[in-house]
Design an enzyme around this catalytic site. Structure first.
Site, PDB file in Angstrom:
ATOM      1  N   THR A 116      95.134  -1.646  -7.185  1.00 60.02           N
ATOM      2  CA  THR A 116      95.215  -1.864  -5.975  1.00 60.02           C
ATOM      3  C   THR A 116      94.113  -2.520  -5.194  1.00 60.02           C
ATOM      4  OG1 THR A 116      94.591   0.155  -5.326  1.00 60.02           O
ATOM      5  CG2 THR A 116      96.913   0.018  -5.826  1.00 60.02           C
ATOM      6  N   ASP A 117      94.337  -2.887  -3.945  1.00 62.62           N
ATOM      7  CA  ASP A 117      93.200  -3.102  -3.048  1.00 62.62           C
ATOM      8  C   ASP A 117      93.079  -1.718  -2.645  1.00 62.62           C
ATOM      9  OD1 ASP A 117      91.328  -3.981  -1.353  1.00 62.62           O
ATOM     10  OD2 ASP A 117      92.721  -5.627  -0.530  1.00 62.62           O
ATOM     11  N   TRP A 118      91.850  -1.565  -2.030  1.00 57.30           N
ATOM     12  CA  TRP A 118      91.475  -0.116  -1.639  1.00 57.30           C
ATOM     13  C   TRP A 118      92.419   0.413  -0.698  1.00 57.30           C
ATOM     14  CZ3 TRP A 118      89.286  -1.927  -5.443  1.00 57.30           C
ATOM     15  CH2 TRP A 118      88.197  -1.387  -6.283  1.00 57.30           C
ATOM     16  N   GLY A 119      93.380   1.359  -1.136  1.00 57.83           N
ATOM     17  CA  GLY A 119      94.346   1.991  -0.391  1.00 57.83           C
ATOM     18  C   GLY A 119      95.505   1.396  -0.094  1.00 57.83           C
ATOM     19  N   ALA A 120      95.766   0.393  -0.990  1.00 55.52           N
ATOM     20  CA  ALA A 120      97.060  -0.392  -1.191  1.00 55.52           C
ATOM     21  C   ALA A 120      98.320   0.436  -1.808  1.00 55.52           C
ATOM     22  CB  ALA A 120      96.886  -1.755  -1.553  1.00 55.52           C
TER      23      ALA A 120
END
Length: 757
Positions: free
Chosen positions: A230-234
């Site tokens: 994931t992108d950070w927090g996605a």
């Protein structure tokens, strides 16, 4: 000896496997100490290392190690030089080995749909072919050092506005032709170790939950072999993410989601084989790094600084030049604008590098003893009214100088990750100063430091414009070499500079709705739109000047016929007709000559950069296959090019095509056709399989038609009758007495039979 990944996973408990699918902290994965599985560290990129040894923050608040800032993607794409960006990737890979980093988070290949996207400086191009080729070369460079990359942000993340929740609404054709190919080319040609999924939804489904995106497209269609993070927090629904093909959740703090995976397996909601598969994909990448770890690699920051400087010089685009450049070192020059002293060379946000060294253009000029005076004129990192005292100083200096170089551009406050630009304007103070100075000195050169296109109301009033983009920490030295002719500019624009932001095809659908973003312009992005509209632009895609001149000639192809399974080689001679050595970018475009509805005028399908000495001629070679002629047909669910004629166009810019030739193409693919009463005569005539059937039937049908024997007059012309019949559906043929119900059914049955062969 390579680690046996399957055996390792078989020895893990369910809880250990679930834990492996989440990060340990901001930059590390979790270790499984019982089995000796190490955690590994990743770092933001892609144009340098942003390694943080302590608490992570993703956006650069906490300090990171001193590293080398190479030119950003907005610059490197303009080089059109895959060999160069490959070498840059090798340098970054070596740096990662020296700093114990297993993955660099890049490259970013999202398409520049709008010049207002705040993160455009990190992205390559408005053109998917160019973006894909540059990305693949960079990835191959980095990964040749057994360091992984993370191509991002998959997919349709083309704005910062509500980027973490907005839904990108686009047709499959639009995605397949514009927003996916950069990822696809990179996957097929370089197999990035990881793919980073984006925050946004795609047609209502979060990328992190999207099985069609992460499995059907990425793995089944393209053959991807690495893992998805994931992108950070996605992350959205962690269990659904595992099903969809999402392996790693980042950053840390994943205990709750780890537990959800365990619970889902125990309840039968999630097949444990999918968890095993995810672990295997992650560990394959982990051990590719650790099994090939190189000891004793040195991060030579000074040597890499020199590489960054050389690359910056290759990326610069000479937009305008009336002959003032290169500057005469014996003449008196005045530098105006604080960017001369403090260049803007990188963007803000997660890719921000703590640079080891930065030398400005002013410092470089002074070090070489050049006759240069400096006036600040306006600040580098602010958008504020022009100070009258500074303007007066600038005008006084300009009046007494032989030439003026104004260093202008966009401050960090205007373009950065996290928000989009409000307009395409440069700070008003800069425009005002440029216009005022141009009135008192005719030899004004503007050097631009920006990550995306700007409006240039003064462009016709200055002598030269040199686009340096965000050229990395060596940009000052590179600028000096270019201004004084020690280097010859060879960059070409990887994006269109429109006259004004309102001309951009996405203008009416960019940042208008917090919940949904409609990609209503479809495939008409960048030059595809401006070509179709025949709309004038400030500088076209592919544009770039040189201190020498080139002549392209002798376009030839290995064959003028192509089929589904064959390729054609395209050769062009490039002659340097000037007096200094230089590099030319040869661009190959393809156009459909068959009247196929809803296709761009031309599309980039090949390019080559070549260095040529004065008077010398060299030959460049490019290659195309049937995919280069094709569009994505949603009914067929595949790429399709109709049988017919295609044009190959060659030039050094999208608006400067100097060579053309035609080829013929024959396909065995048959487009699906609806077979019901709404099917028109024209559609049947256009299909090779059904044309003979409808042709014979229409001969007989016309005998009973009211059109038969009708004479042309003021009310009814031949053209009108032909077009009416062409667009007439089968059901209406009955209304005009051209066939009865039984004959219509027989026609449709014959069509079905022909299409099934």
């Amino acid at each position: 000896m390579a680690t046996d990944i399957k055996k390792l996973v078989s020895e893990m408990t369910l809880e250990e496997k679930a834990s492996l699918l989440g990060g340990d902290d901001f930059w590390h994965t979790k270790a499984v100490e019982r089995l000796g599985i190490p955690k590994f560290m990743m770092s933001d990129g892609p144009h340098g290392l942003r390694k943080q040894d302590t608490e992570g923050d993703h956006l650069g608040v906490n300090d990171s190690i001193k590293a080398v800032c190479f030119p950003a993607a907005c610059a490197t794409a303009s080089s059109f030089d895959t060999d160069m960006i490959g070498k840059m990737g090798e340098a970054i890979g070596d740096e990662c080995q020296a700093e114990d980093l297993s993955i660099v988070l890049g490259p970013a290949v999202n398409i520049k749909r709008s010049p207002l996207c705040g993160r455009n400086f990190e992205y390559f191009s408005e053109d998917p072919y160019l973006a894909g080729k540059m990305a693949a070369a960079y990835i191959n460079g980095v990964q040749s050092r057994h360091v992984g990359t993370s191509i991002k942000h998959f997919a349709l993340n083309n704005q910062e506005f509500f980027r973490m929740s907005n839904s990108s609404e686009a047709s499959e054709r639009t995605m397949r032709e514009i927003y996916f190919p950069a990822f696809e080319i990179a996957v097929r040609e370089s197999q990035p170790k990881t793919v980073m999924c984006s925050y946004n939804k795609i047609n209502g489904t979060y990328a992190s939950d999207n099985e069609w995106l992460l499995t059907k497209v990425l793995r089944d269609d393209w053959g991807y072999e690495g893992f998805v993070m994931t992108d950070w927090g996605a992350v959205d629904d962690r269990v659904q993410g595992v099903r969809a093909g999402l392996e790693l959740e980042m950053p840390g703090n994943t205990a709750e989601n780890d537990a959800k995976i365990v619970a889902a397996v125990k309840s039968g909601e999630l097949d444990e084989k999918l968890v095993d598969r995810s672990c295997e994909r992650i560990l394959k990448v982990v051990y590719d790094y650790f099994d090939n770890k190189k000891e004793g690699v040195v991060f030579d920051r000074d040597a890499d600084h020199e590489k960054a400087t050389e690359i910056a010089a290759e990326c610069a685009v000479l937009l305008e030049n009336n002959g003032i450049l290169p500057l005469d070192a014996n003449k008196k020059i005045v530098y105006i604008g604080e960017y001369a002293e403090a260049p803007r060379y990188q963007g803000g946000g997660s890719s921000h590098i703590n640079s080891s060294k930065v030398t400005s253009a002013l410092e470089s000029a002074k070090a070489k003893g050049r006759n240069v005076e400096y006036v600040k004129g306006f600040p580098a990192q602010a958008d504020e009214p022009l100070d009258k005292a500074e303007l007066d100083k600038a005008l006084a200096a300009a009046k007494s100088a032989d030439a003026v170089v104004i260093f202008a551009g966009l401050p960090d406050i205007i373009e950065s990750e996290g928000y989009d630009r409000e307009d395409m304007n440069m700070p008003a103070a800069q425009n005002e100063l440029i216009e005022a100075v141009a009135e008192v000195n005719e030899n004004v050169v503007v050097v631009l430091h920006n990550g995306s296109p700007v409006e240039t109301p003064w462009a016709d009033d200055v002598a030269a414009i040199l686009e340096m983009y965000l050229g990395g920490q060596g940009v000052g030295e590179a600028t000096d070499k270019l201004l004084y002719g020690e280097k010859n500019p060879s960059g070409h624009l990887a994006e269109t500079f429109p006259m004004r932001v309102q001309d951009n095809p996405s203008y009416l659908n960019f940042n208008t709705d917090p919940e949904k973003c409609y990609y209503s312009e479809g495939v008409y992005v960048g030059y595809r739109y401006y070509d179709k509209k025949m709309m004038p632009v400030r500088w076209a895609f592919g544009h770039g000047l040189s201190y020498t001149t080139f002549e392209l000639s002798n376009l030839r192809v290995s064959s003028d016929k192509m089929s589904d399974d064959t390729k054609i080689k395209v050769c062009v001679d490039v002659k340097n007709t000037g007096s200094v050595a230089g590099k030319e970018v040869v661009q190959l475009y393809v156009g459909d000559l068959n009247g196929t509805p809803d296709r761009p005028v031309k599309e980039l399908k090949g390019f080559a950069k070549v260095e040529v000495a004065p008077g010398e001629t060299k030959t460049v070679e490019m290659e195309i296959c049937s995919r280069a002629l094709s569009y994505f047909d949603e009914g067929l669910g595949d790429w399709f090019a109709p049988t017919g004629k295609y044009e190959l166009l060659v030039g050094n810019a999208s608006d400067n095509i100097t060579l053309r030739t035609e080829i013929s193409f024959e396909t065995k693919k048959i487009k699906p056709m609806r077979v019901d009463g709404s099917l028109t005569v024209g559609e049947l005539m256009a299909n090779a399989a059904t044309a003979p059937i409808i042709g014979e039937i229409m001969k007989k049908a016309m005998e009973n038609s009211p059109f038969e024997g009708a004479e042309e007059n003021d009310a009814i012309g031949d053209k009108m009758m032909q077009e009416m019949i062409k667009f007439m559906p089968v059901k209406s043929l009955k209304s005009f007495g051209m066939m009865n119900d039984e004959q219509a059914e027989q026609l449709l049955d014959a069509v079905k039979a022909a299409l099934s062969k």
